[in-house]
Design an enzyme around this catalytic site. Structure first.
Site, PDB file in Angstrom:
ATOM      1  N   HIS A   1      -1.921  -3.946   4.796  1.00 52.00           N
ATOM      2  CA  HIS A   1      -1.932  -3.616   6.495  1.00 52.00           C
ATOM      3  C   HIS A   1      -2.984  -3.690   7.053  1.00 52.00           C
ATOM      4  O   HIS A   1      -4.643  -3.063   5.807  1.00 52.00           O
ATOM      5  CB  HIS A   1      -0.937  -2.728   6.255  1.00 52.00           C
ATOM      6  CG  HIS A   1      -1.326  -0.776   5.530  1.00 52.00           C
ATOM      7  ND1 HIS A   1      -1.971  -0.669   6.324  1.00 52.00           N
ATOM      8  CD2 HIS A   1      -1.910  -0.504   4.461  1.00 52.00           C
ATOM      9  CE1 HIS A   1      -2.404   0.317   5.899  1.00 52.00           C
ATOM     10  NE2 HIS A   1      -2.301   0.716   4.903  1.00 52.00           N
TER      11      HIS A   1
ATOM     12  N   CYS B   1       0.726  -1.191  -0.002  1.00 53.43           N
ATOM     13  CA  CYS B   1       0.126   0.610   0.077  1.00 53.43           C
ATOM     14  C   CYS B   1       1.032   1.302   0.015  1.00 53.43           C
ATOM     15  O   CYS B   1       1.969   1.417   0.526  1.00 53.43           O
ATOM     16  CB  CYS B   1      -0.938   0.036   1.384  1.00 53.43           C
ATOM     17  SG  CYS B   1      -1.960   1.212   0.939  1.00 53.43           S
TER      18      CYS B   1
ATOM     19  N   ASP C   1       0.023   3.507   1.210  1.00 56.56           N
ATOM     20  CA  ASP C   1       0.302   4.150   2.858  1.00 56.56           C
ATOM     21  C   ASP C   1       1.827   4.745   3.233  1.00 56.56           C
ATOM     22  O   ASP C   1       2.903   3.372   3.757  1.00 56.56           O
ATOM     23  CB  ASP C   1       0.178   3.485   4.193  1.00 56.56           C
ATOM     24  CG  ASP C   1      -0.858   4.323   4.949  1.00 56.56           C
ATOM     25  OD1 ASP C   1       0.468   4.900   5.780  1.00 56.56           O
ATOM     26  OD2 ASP C   1      -1.828   3.966   5.632  1.00 56.56           O
TER      27      ASP C   1
ATOM     28  N   CYS D   1      -6.001  -0.040   7.084  1.00 46.18           N
ATOM     29  CA  CYS D   1      -5.734   0.789   5.515  1.00 46.18           C
ATOM     30  C   CYS D   1      -6.913   1.352   5.135  1.00 46.18           C
ATOM     31  O   CYS D   1      -8.207   1.000   5.438  1.00 46.18           O
ATOM     32  CB  CYS D   1      -5.459  -0.411   4.385  1.00 46.18           C
ATOM     33  SG  CYS D   1      -5.204  -0.179   2.910  1.00 46.18           S
TER      34      CYS D   1
ATOM     35  N   ARG E   1       2.888   5.102   6.680  1.00 47.00           N
ATOM     36  CA  ARG E   1       3.736   3.793   7.626  1.00 47.00           C
ATOM     37  C   ARG E   1       3.908   2.553   7.153  1.00 47.00           C
ATOM     38  O   ARG E   1       4.439   1.931   8.716  1.00 47.00           O
ATOM     39  CB  ARG E   1       2.503   4.000   7.996  1.00 47.00           C
ATOM     40  CG  ARG E   1       1.913   5.631   8.991  1.00 47.00           C
ATOM     41  CD  ARG E   1       0.214   5.854   9.445  1.00 47.00           C
ATOM     42  NE  ARG E   1      -0.589   5.060   8.616  1.00 47.00           N
ATOM     43  CZ  ARG E   1      -1.601   5.036   9.220  1.00 47.00           C
ATOM     44  NH1 ARG E   1      -2.161   4.967  10.155  1.00 47.00           N
ATOM     45  NH2 ARG E   1      -2.786   4.512   7.890  1.00 47.00           N
TER      46      ARG E   1
HETATM   47 CO    CO Z   1      -3.966   1.098   3.113  1.00 44.86          CO
END
Ligand code: CO
Length: 196
Positions: free
Chosen positions: A95, A39, A41, A98, A43
């Site tokens: 994750h 992803c 993302d 998400c 993090r």
């Molecule tokens: Co995500």
């Protein structure tokens, strides 16, 4: 943005201090064993989570770690990784927490991205019985898991992977999920149907 350049210079100097020819070696070749499809993302940075250095993991990231057969970006990465770099492992990594998966579940209108997340929503709509009676958090976690397994299946079913296996190339596909709250990866034990 000055601070980012400063941080970059410090990082490069640290790498050279540890291993003087580190960058020089990387100029000539990259031979990662892994392709990470994860992803976007912020993090969930592949290298850091895996403890891998530059040159060790080939990476493709998009919102909600999707693998679509019409996505030439993702397929080009997969093709290059398998056919040219000869990675031995493709890891689809989702994750928990998400935002893309949550939005797909809530069916909230966010704009263009709704079309992208339609793929995740359809996983939920195909098997509503699996979600019945679950609390919202558990629903989201389950959809994260099922999404990873679905995308890993798409990797398996791609002509790229099928042809690699026909050639006898060693290639394994994995479905993993990462927990933001403890930094740990979990194997969802993806089982390919068609691996020779
Ligand atoms: Co995500």
């Amino acid at each position: 943005m000055h601070h980012l350049f400063e941080a970059n210079r410090r990082w490069a100097a640290r790498m050279v201090a540890e291993e003087p020819d580190f960058f020089e070696k990387l100029v000539h070749v990259q031979s990662p064993k892994y392709l990470w499809i994860g992803c976007s993302d912020s993090r969930v940075p592949a290298n850091e989570i895996l403890g891998l250095r530059p040159g060790e993991v080939f990476v493709h990231r998009n919102v909600a770690n999707l693998v679509n057969h019409t996505d030439f970006n993702c397929l080009s990465v997969l093709q290059f990784a398998v056919d040219v770099l000869k990675v031995e492992h493709v890891i689809v990594a989702g994750h928990y927490g998400c935002g893309g998966v949550r939005a797909a579940l809530l069916n909230k209108e966010l704009g263009l991205i709704d079309n992208w997340l339609r793929h995740v929503r359809s996983i939920y709509r195909r098997q509503p019985e699996r979600f019945a009676g679950l609390e919202q958090g558990a629903k989201e976690d389950l959809l994260c898991d099922l999404n990873v397994l679905d995308q890993a299946r798409h990797v398996e079913e791609s002509s790229i992977v099928q042809n690699a296996w026909k050639r006898g190339q060693k290639l394994e596909i994995h479905g993993w999920v990462y927990r933001l709250s403890d930094g740990l990866l979990h194997d969802l034990n993806f089982k390919p149907h068609s691996q020779p």
